[in-house]
Every structure is written in structure tokens, then in C-alpha cells.
Motif scaffolding. Structure first.
Motif, PDB file in Angstrom:
ATOM      1  N   GLN A  96      57.663  25.594  34.423  1.00  0.00           N
ATOM      2  CA  GLN A  96      58.484  26.398  35.320  1.00  0.00           C
ATOM      3  C   GLN A  96      59.663  25.555  35.804  1.00  0.00           C
ATOM      4  O   GLN A  96      59.567  24.334  35.915  1.00  0.00           O
ATOM      5  CB  GLN A  96      57.672  26.874  36.527  1.00  0.00           C
ATOM      6  CG  GLN A  96      56.627  27.907  36.200  1.00  0.00           C
ATOM      7  CD  GLN A  96      57.242  29.239  35.812  1.00  0.00           C
ATOM      8  OE1 GLN A  96      58.289  29.630  36.317  1.00  0.00           O
ATOM      9  NE2 GLN A  96      56.583  29.941  34.911  1.00  0.00           N
ATOM     10  N   TYR A 148      50.105  28.528  28.725  1.00  0.00           N
ATOM     11  CA  TYR A 148      51.412  29.192  28.819  1.00  0.00           C
ATOM     12  C   TYR A 148      51.620  29.642  30.251  1.00  0.00           C
ATOM     13  O   TYR A 148      50.812  30.361  30.817  1.00  0.00           O
ATOM     14  CB  TYR A 148      51.456  30.383  27.851  1.00  0.00           C
ATOM     15  CG  TYR A 148      52.648  31.275  28.025  1.00  0.00           C
ATOM     16  CD1 TYR A 148      53.939  30.765  27.953  1.00  0.00           C
ATOM     17  CD2 TYR A 148      52.491  32.630  28.270  1.00  0.00           C
ATOM     18  CE1 TYR A 148      55.037  31.586  28.118  1.00  0.00           C
ATOM     19  CE2 TYR A 148      53.590  33.455  28.415  1.00  0.00           C
ATOM     20  CZ  TYR A 148      54.856  32.931  28.344  1.00  0.00           C
ATOM     21  OH  TYR A 148      55.940  33.744  28.507  1.00  0.00           O
ATOM     22  N   ASP A 149      52.743  29.226  30.823  1.00  0.00           N
ATOM     23  CA  ASP A 149      53.024  29.464  32.237  1.00  0.00           C
ATOM     24  C   ASP A 149      53.980  30.635  32.472  1.00  0.00           C
ATOM     25  O   ASP A 149      54.524  30.774  33.552  1.00  0.00           O
ATOM     26  CB  ASP A 149      53.591  28.188  32.846  1.00  0.00           C
ATOM     27  CG  ASP A 149      53.396  28.111  34.341  1.00  0.00           C
ATOM     28  OD1 ASP A 149      52.617  28.905  34.892  1.00  0.00           O
ATOM     29  OD2 ASP A 149      54.044  27.250  34.965  1.00  0.00           O
ATOM     30  N   GLY A 150      54.225  31.445  31.452  1.00  0.00           N
ATOM     31  CA  GLY A 150      55.030  32.648  31.634  1.00  0.00           C
ATOM     32  C   GLY A 150      56.533  32.459  31.604  1.00  0.00           C
ATOM     33  O   GLY A 150      57.271  33.373  31.976  1.00  0.00           O
ATOM     34  N   ALA A 166      58.804  35.182  29.829  1.00  0.00           N
ATOM     35  CA  ALA A 166      58.895  36.561  30.319  1.00  0.00           C
ATOM     36  C   ALA A 166      60.353  36.900  30.592  1.00  0.00           C
ATOM     37  O   ALA A 166      61.091  36.119  31.180  1.00  0.00           O
ATOM     38  CB  ALA A 166      58.070  36.723  31.589  1.00  0.00           C
ATOM     39  N   ASN A 188      57.681  39.073  24.856  1.00  0.00           N
ATOM     40  CA  ASN A 188      56.407  39.756  24.605  1.00  0.00           C
ATOM     41  C   ASN A 188      55.757  39.270  23.322  1.00  0.00           C
ATOM     42  O   ASN A 188      54.545  39.051  23.268  1.00  0.00           O
ATOM     43  CB  ASN A 188      56.600  41.269  24.546  1.00  0.00           C
ATOM     44  CG  ASN A 188      56.814  41.851  25.924  1.00  0.00           C
ATOM     45  OD1 ASN A 188      56.415  41.282  26.930  1.00  0.00           O
ATOM     46  ND2 ASN A 188      57.482  42.994  25.979  1.00  0.00           N
ATOM     47  N   ARG A 204      54.279  35.812  23.925  1.00  0.00           N
ATOM     48  CA  ARG A 204      53.024  35.865  24.681  1.00  0.00           C
ATOM     49  C   ARG A 204      51.861  36.318  23.801  1.00  0.00           C
ATOM     50  O   ARG A 204      50.768  35.767  23.851  1.00  0.00           O
ATOM     51  CB  ARG A 204      53.157  36.793  25.890  1.00  0.00           C
ATOM     52  CG  ARG A 204      51.911  36.824  26.784  1.00  0.00           C
ATOM     53  CD  ARG A 204      52.016  37.875  27.866  1.00  0.00           C
ATOM     54  NE  ARG A 204      52.449  39.170  27.404  1.00  0.00           N
ATOM     55  CZ  ARG A 204      51.676  40.051  26.732  1.00  0.00           C
ATOM     56  NH1 ARG A 204      50.444  39.759  26.443  1.00  0.00           N
ATOM     57  NH2 ARG A 204      52.166  41.224  26.367  1.00  0.00           N
TER      58      ARG A 204
END
Length: 118
Positions: free
Chosen positions: A46, A91-93, A96, A102, A105
Motif C-alpha cells: 500500500q 495480495y493487499d488490494g 483494485a 479484477n 485478483r
């Protein structure tokens, strides 16, 4: 001779450079905030807050943001996502909202599921 796709060779070189390059503190001392951001992005971390960056030195936030965006762009390549999940990297997003977010992910989840089933 092994024939690697260009994107695979580029990712391998990027990862090798990350391992061999200067420490975070020395990059901050040199004022290389782009590289600090790039490292965070390519690792799938992040984005750091201004306060966290300020602990390293006189922050150049625009340089950090540019590096971070470039790193995330490379990290979020769905062609790597399965291997990232399969290697056990959480996986920390960070993908997105990106065009391939998508798909990234889903591919990561497929690799993660295989990793955790062993």
C-alpha cells in the motif's frame, strides 16, 4: 538458449535490481523518492502516508507518487498474478480500480488457493 518473453525478463531484472540497490534510508538521503515509491509499488505494498515517508527525510511526495504508480502498474500485470499467489505473497488490494484489477485478483486467488492447499 532459453527464450524468455520480454515482460518476464523485465520483471526479473527489476527484482534483481531491487535486491542489489541502495537501502531505503540512503535513497531518501540521496533524494531518490521515485525509487522508494517504485519499490513499494512493484512489491504490491500500500502507498505510504506522508508521515511515514517524512520519517525517512525531506519527502518529495510527487516523486514518490510517480514511482509508486509506475511500480503498481508493473505489479498489477495479471500475467504475474498467479505466480505471486502461488509463491505465498499476500495480495493487499493495490490493483483494485486498475484496468486489469479484477483479472489480477482472480489470477492471484487461483495461485493463492493452490498455495494454501498444500
Amino acid at each position: 538458449m532459453i527464450n524468455f518473453p520480454n515482460w518476464l525478463a523485465g520483471m526479473a531484472i527489476s527484482l534483481l535490481l531491487l535486491g542489489c540497490s541502495a537501502s531505503e534510508q540512503s535513497l531518501a538521503t540521496q533524494g531518490d523518492w521515485y525509487q522508494i515509491g517504485y519499490r513499494d509499488g512493484i512489491a504490491g505494498h500500500q502507498q505510504r502516508s506522508y508521515q511515514a515517508l517524512h520519517k525517512l527525510g525531506a519527502v518529495q511526495l510527487a516523486d514518490y507518487d510517480e514511482g509508486y504508480d509506475d511500480g503498481v502498474t508493473q505489479y498489477c500485470n495479471p500475467d504475474f498474478a498467479y505466480q505471486i499467489g502461488l509463491s505465498g505473497q499476500y495480495y493487499d488490494g493495490v490493483c483494485a480500480g486498475t484496468p486489469a484489477g479484477n483479472r489480477f485478483r482472480m489470477e492471484w486467488q487461483r495461485g493463492w488457493d493452490q498455495y494454501t492447499s498444500h
